[in-house]
Scaffold this active site. Sequence first.
Site, PDB file in Angstrom:
ATOM      1  N   LYS A  74       8.182  11.361  47.628  1.00  0.00           N
ATOM      2  CA  LYS A  74       7.267  10.219  47.702  1.00  0.00           C
ATOM      3  C   LYS A  74       6.873   9.768  46.296  1.00  0.00           C
ATOM      4  O   LYS A  74       6.637  10.600  45.407  1.00  0.00           O
ATOM      5  CB  LYS A  74       6.032  10.618  48.502  1.00  0.00           C
ATOM      6  N   SER A 124       0.474   7.316  54.780  1.00  0.00           N
ATOM      7  CA  SER A 124       1.043   6.602  53.641  1.00  0.00           C
ATOM      8  C   SER A 124       2.412   7.122  53.222  1.00  0.00           C
ATOM      9  O   SER A 124       3.064   6.531  52.355  1.00  0.00           O
ATOM     10  CB  SER A 124       0.084   6.700  52.451  1.00  0.00           C
ATOM     11  N   SER A 151      -1.539  11.349  56.193  1.00  0.00           N
ATOM     12  CA  SER A 151      -0.421  10.580  55.648  1.00  0.00           C
ATOM     13  C   SER A 151       0.941  11.227  55.777  1.00  0.00           C
ATOM     14  O   SER A 151       1.958  10.562  55.593  1.00  0.00           O
ATOM     15  CB  SER A 151      -0.683  10.258  54.169  1.00  0.00           C
TER      16      SER A 151
END
Length: 458
Positions: free
Chosen positions: A82, A158, A182
């Site tokens: 990420k 997220s 997330s």
Amino acid sequence: MDPTQMSAAELVAAYSSRELSPVEATTAILDRIGEIDPGQDGLGAYCLVDPDAALDQARQSEVRWHRDHPQGLLDGVPVSIKDIFLTKGWPTLRGSKAIDPDQPWEVDSPVAARLRADGMVFLGKTTTPELAWKAVTDSPVHGITRNPVDHRLTAGGSSGGSAAAVAAGLGPVSVGTDGGGSVRIPASFCGIVGFKPTHGRIPLFPASPFGPLAHAGPMTRTVDDAALMMDILALPDHRDPTSLAPPQRTFRGELNREVAGLHVAFSPDLGYAHVDGEVAAVVNHAVRRIEAAGLHVTETDPGLTDPIEAFEVLWAAGAATLLGSMPGARESVDPGLGRVWDRGERFSAVEFLQARNVAAQVGITMGAFHEEHNLLLTPTVGIPAFEAGHEVPPGSGLQRWPQWATFSFPFNLSQQPALSLPVGTTPDGRPVGLQIVGPRHSDDLVLAAGRFVEQLLA
């Protein structure tokens, strides 16, 4: 043998038997990324892909495998990261126009350093909303990340880029962050496994502005792969003073521990949450099968009062602290994040500490609850994936993402391990996740229970 559909453990077995090489696997996955990820109609899971670096790492891994000396547990397995984690040689823009890409990028975060030391192949970096602020994935820099199940739907967030990549065969494993759900929310929406371990089990650097809410966690297709990733990621790092001591046992070694006979609580709504009827039906069916398989399931709530106000104080204060340190952010920030920033600046130190006290009470309540119940089962998210490009489901009347993420953020406040596992789909095919929550430091038990359920429902 299609490398894009194989788990990390299956790839390692194929490398060991010489049925497949790291270069062949990496090439196949890079080709698939090029086919379905970019462009207006693509998934938008990756914000950076580096084929040359990936293939170079794969060739080095191939040499090690030919010598029968792999560097680590998942040597040669392609992985994505990420775009929140610092990764040496690549910019970390965090979905923000306020971060200058033209600067030295010379530091690996603990996550990147561990993956690199294990010999994994870095495919690239996955998308995030700006500064990982919400539970869907779109940003001013990279646009919308879509759900592989249906491109009209959100992948969640997220860590939506990581979830979409794993679900779509754009790499078998990824690492995301989880400050309020997330990792678990996009795992549920995309139909994969997402694990948020006990706070401090995976070290973070730089320190997150969201403080004790912030966790990192693996996102995979199987619980086995999540355990393998945890054995790589769960070593302490001196740059994170909150990181925990090394585990006494391996996570992969504990997957086969006996879980039948455990006393498990099932809370359909935590006592206060709204749950979509189709989601409830899928979760209830899974829980009935779990009970029939030998776990002692009691339907009961843990006794929490909805802690959303305290969570939003901590979340907004963290966002305001970070954004206030970023020159030029006010002019370019995502409008929704700008509103969170404004709200965070209005809170006093007293209000912040009061919110921390609420978080502590959530932890105390859950600790007492787990004296009676080894584990807690809940839906991961009370709703299935909704239309992409929106923070809340259109027409729902909701204002902010925490209002529909009711099952995830309480366990960031309490810092407990929590696993999202796919257990079925709604009638129109949208994935539904079951959340397995354990006491703090019971990461191995949560993963073992997850594997039991995964095999039961396979």
